[in-house]
Scaffold this motif. Structure first.
Motif, short mmCIF file in Angstrom:
data_model
loop_
_atom_site.label_atom_id
_atom_site.label_comp_id
_atom_site.label_asym_id
_atom_site.label_seq_id
_atom_site.Cartn_x
_atom_site.Cartn_y
_atom_site.Cartn_z
N THR A 261 0.82 -1.22 0.00
CA THR A 261 0.00 0.00 0.00
C THR A 261 0.86 1.26 0.00
O THR A 261 0.37 2.34 -0.38
CB THR A 261 -0.91 0.03 1.25
OG1 THR A 261 -0.12 0.09 2.42
CG2 THR A 261 -1.81 -1.18 1.28
N ARG A 262 2.13 1.14 0.39
CA ARG A 262 2.99 2.33 0.50
C ARG A 262 4.01 2.43 -0.61
O ARG A 262 4.50 3.52 -0.89
CB ARG A 262 3.72 2.31 1.86
CG ARG A 262 2.82 2.42 3.07
CD ARG A 262 3.62 2.49 4.36
NE ARG A 262 4.32 1.25 4.67
CZ ARG A 262 5.61 1.03 4.46
NH1 ARG A 262 6.36 1.98 3.93
NH2 ARG A 262 6.15 -0.13 4.78
N ALA B 150 3.49 -2.83 -8.06
CA ALA B 150 3.52 -3.15 -9.48
C ALA B 150 4.11 -4.54 -9.72
O ALA B 150 3.60 -5.32 -10.54
CB ALA B 150 4.32 -2.09 -10.24
N LEU B 151 5.19 -4.85 -9.02
CA LEU B 151 5.80 -6.17 -9.16
C LEU B 151 4.86 -7.27 -8.67
O LEU B 151 4.78 -8.36 -9.27
CB LEU B 151 7.12 -6.22 -8.38
CG LEU B 151 8.28 -5.44 -9.00
CD1 LEU B 151 9.44 -5.34 -8.01
CD2 LEU B 151 8.74 -6.10 -10.30
N ALA B 152 4.15 -7.01 -7.57
CA ALA B 152 3.19 -8.00 -7.06
C ALA B 152 2.10 -8.26 -8.10
O ALA B 152 1.66 -9.41 -8.26
CB ALA B 152 2.58 -7.50 -5.76
N ASP B 153 1.65 -7.22 -8.79
CA ASP B 153 0.65 -7.40 -9.84
C ASP B 153 1.20 -8.24 -10.99
O ASP B 153 0.47 -9.05 -11.59
CB ASP B 153 0.20 -6.04 -10.38
CG ASP B 153 -0.69 -5.29 -9.40
OD1 ASP B 153 -1.28 -5.95 -8.53
OD2 ASP B 153 -0.79 -4.06 -9.52
N GLN B 154 2.49 -8.06 -11.29
CA GLN B 154 3.10 -8.78 -12.42
C GLN B 154 3.28 -10.27 -12.14
O GLN B 154 3.26 -11.08 -13.08
CB GLN B 154 4.45 -8.16 -12.75
CG GLN B 154 4.36 -6.74 -13.32
CD GLN B 154 5.73 -6.11 -13.49
OE1 GLN B 154 6.71 -6.78 -13.79
NE2 GLN B 154 5.80 -4.79 -13.28
N VAL B 155 3.44 -10.64 -10.87
CA VAL B 155 3.67 -12.06 -10.57
C VAL B 155 2.38 -12.77 -10.18
O VAL B 155 2.32 -14.00 -10.22
CB VAL B 155 4.70 -12.22 -9.42
CG1 VAL B 155 6.00 -11.51 -9.77
CG2 VAL B 155 4.16 -11.70 -8.10
N ARG B 156 1.36 -12.01 -9.84
CA ARG B 156 0.12 -12.62 -9.37
C ARG B 156 -0.52 -13.47 -10.45
O ARG B 156 -0.80 -13.00 -11.56
CB ARG B 156 -0.84 -11.53 -8.90
CG ARG B 156 -2.06 -12.08 -8.17
CD ARG B 156 -2.91 -10.96 -7.60
NE ARG B 156 -2.21 -10.25 -6.51
CZ ARG B 156 -1.82 -9.00 -6.59
NH1 ARG B 156 -2.04 -8.29 -7.69
NH2 ARG B 156 -1.20 -8.43 -5.56
N GLN C 29 14.74 -5.41 1.78
CA GLN C 29 15.24 -4.07 2.11
C GLN C 29 14.28 -3.34 3.04
O GLN C 29 14.71 -2.66 3.98
CB GLN C 29 15.43 -3.27 0.82
CG GLN C 29 16.56 -3.77 -0.06
CD GLN C 29 16.57 -3.12 -1.43
OE1 GLN C 29 15.81 -2.18 -1.70
NE2 GLN C 29 17.41 -3.60 -2.32
N ALA C 30 12.99 -3.51 2.80
CA ALA C 30 11.99 -2.85 3.64
C ALA C 30 12.03 -3.41 5.06
O ALA C 30 11.89 -2.66 6.04
CB ALA C 30 10.60 -3.02 3.04
N VAL C 31 12.24 -4.72 5.18
CA VAL C 31 12.33 -5.33 6.51
C VAL C 31 13.53 -4.77 7.26
O VAL C 31 13.43 -4.41 8.44
CB VAL C 31 12.43 -6.87 6.40
CG1 VAL C 31 12.83 -7.48 7.75
CG2 VAL C 31 11.11 -7.47 5.94
N GLU C 32 14.67 -4.68 6.59
CA GLU C 32 15.88 -4.16 7.25
C GLU C 32 15.68 -2.72 7.71
O GLU C 32 16.06 -2.37 8.83
CB GLU C 32 17.07 -4.24 6.28
CG GLU C 32 17.55 -5.66 6.01
CD GLU C 32 18.75 -5.69 5.10
OE1 GLU C 32 19.32 -4.60 4.83
OE2 GLU C 32 19.13 -6.78 4.65
N GLN C 33 15.09 -1.90 6.87
CA GLN C 33 14.86 -0.50 7.24
C GLN C 33 13.88 -0.39 8.40
O GLN C 33 14.10 0.38 9.35
CB GLN C 33 14.35 0.28 6.03
CG GLN C 33 15.38 0.42 4.91
CD GLN C 33 14.78 1.04 3.65
OE1 GLN C 33 13.59 1.34 3.59
NE2 GLN C 33 15.61 1.21 2.64
#
Length: 251
Positions: free
Chosen positions: A132-133, A139-145, A165-169
């Motif tokens: 959502t953020r 966009a990538l999630a839409d491409q693999v779904r 990367q998001a988890v680390e941040q």
């Protein structure tokens, strides 16, 4: 003591500490824990076979159980797990060589205990929030779904990298937030390495016994504010494993 047997060393304590009669150590069957004294210090030890492998999960549990139970009634310096010496003379030599530094460290840990706060992100909640953020991730999630893995491998790899990367941040931010929220009730804090790729927080705190109630309450408040995103766990009271220096642990 025979050449086939030695002493497993658990920790250093003040000389007036006496192990309970039912205290059990490592090994199968478990060794009886005794104290070897020198000056103001004592070492908690038990007899082990020097040719027997020490390192089973049961051995680590026995080591931690003894040290954590001791820490609740007296200051203790953990000795590195697996340390074994040939006999009482070697233990006395250890205590004599480090007597002043051990005694000073024990004074610092008087009426202080370790607590460890560990939390892990709920993967589904974290990814949903990220999508959502972050428009790139969405966009990538839409491409693999709905597409076969072989046909969307590149997009899946890129999406996995973004999530990592998001988890680390977010982990860095949550660790800072945790210290800010509860650190005023602790004497010291020590960040710990993540134990899982979805770890959200992992910090050890040294807490004065007079502040335990306030510290635990602050951790519970912190966890409640994040209960949908992070599964939080408070472990303690413990011996001060993360707050002793390398020479105190005895390499």
């Amino acid at each position: 003591m025979s050449q086939e047997h030695g002493l497993f060393v658990y920790g250093i304590v003040p000389s007036d500490v006496e192990p309970t009669a039912d205290a059990e150590g490592v090994g199968d069957p478990p060794g009886r824990v005794t104290a070897i004294r020198h000056g103001e210090l004592a070492a908690l030890v038990s007899e082990v076979g020097l040719t027997e492998p020490i390192g089973r999960p049961a051995d680590l549990t026995a080591y931690e159980r003894l040290l954590d139970g001791t820490a609740e009634v007296a200051p203790v310096l953990p000795v590195r797990f697996g340390t074994a010496v040939t006999g009482e003379d070697a233990v006395v030599d250890l205590l004599a060589a480090h007597h002043d530094s051990f005694a000073a460290a024990l004074a610092e840990f008087e009426d202080r205990l370790q607590y460890t706060v560990h939390g892990r992100f709920d993967e589904q909640e974290f990814v949903s929030d990220l999508l959502t953020r972050d428009t790139r991730a969405a966009a990538l999630a839409d491409q693999v779904r709905g597409r076969p893995e072989a046909q969307s491998r590149e997009q899946r790899i890129r999406l996995g990298e973004l999530i990592s990367q998001a988890v680390e941040q977010r982990r860095e931010a949550e660790n800072r937030a945790l210290v800010d929220a509860v650190g005023r009730y602790a004497v010291a804090d020590a960040p710990r390495r993540p134990s899982h790729e979805l770890d959200a927080v992992n910090v050890a705190f040294l807490v004065a016994t007079d502040d335990e109630k306030d510290f635990v309450g602050a951790v519970e408040d912190f966890a409640e504010q994040r209960r949908d995103l992070i599964r939080m766990r408070l472990v303690g009271p413990l011996a001060p494993y993360d707050f002793v220096s390398a020479h105190q642990l005895v390499e």
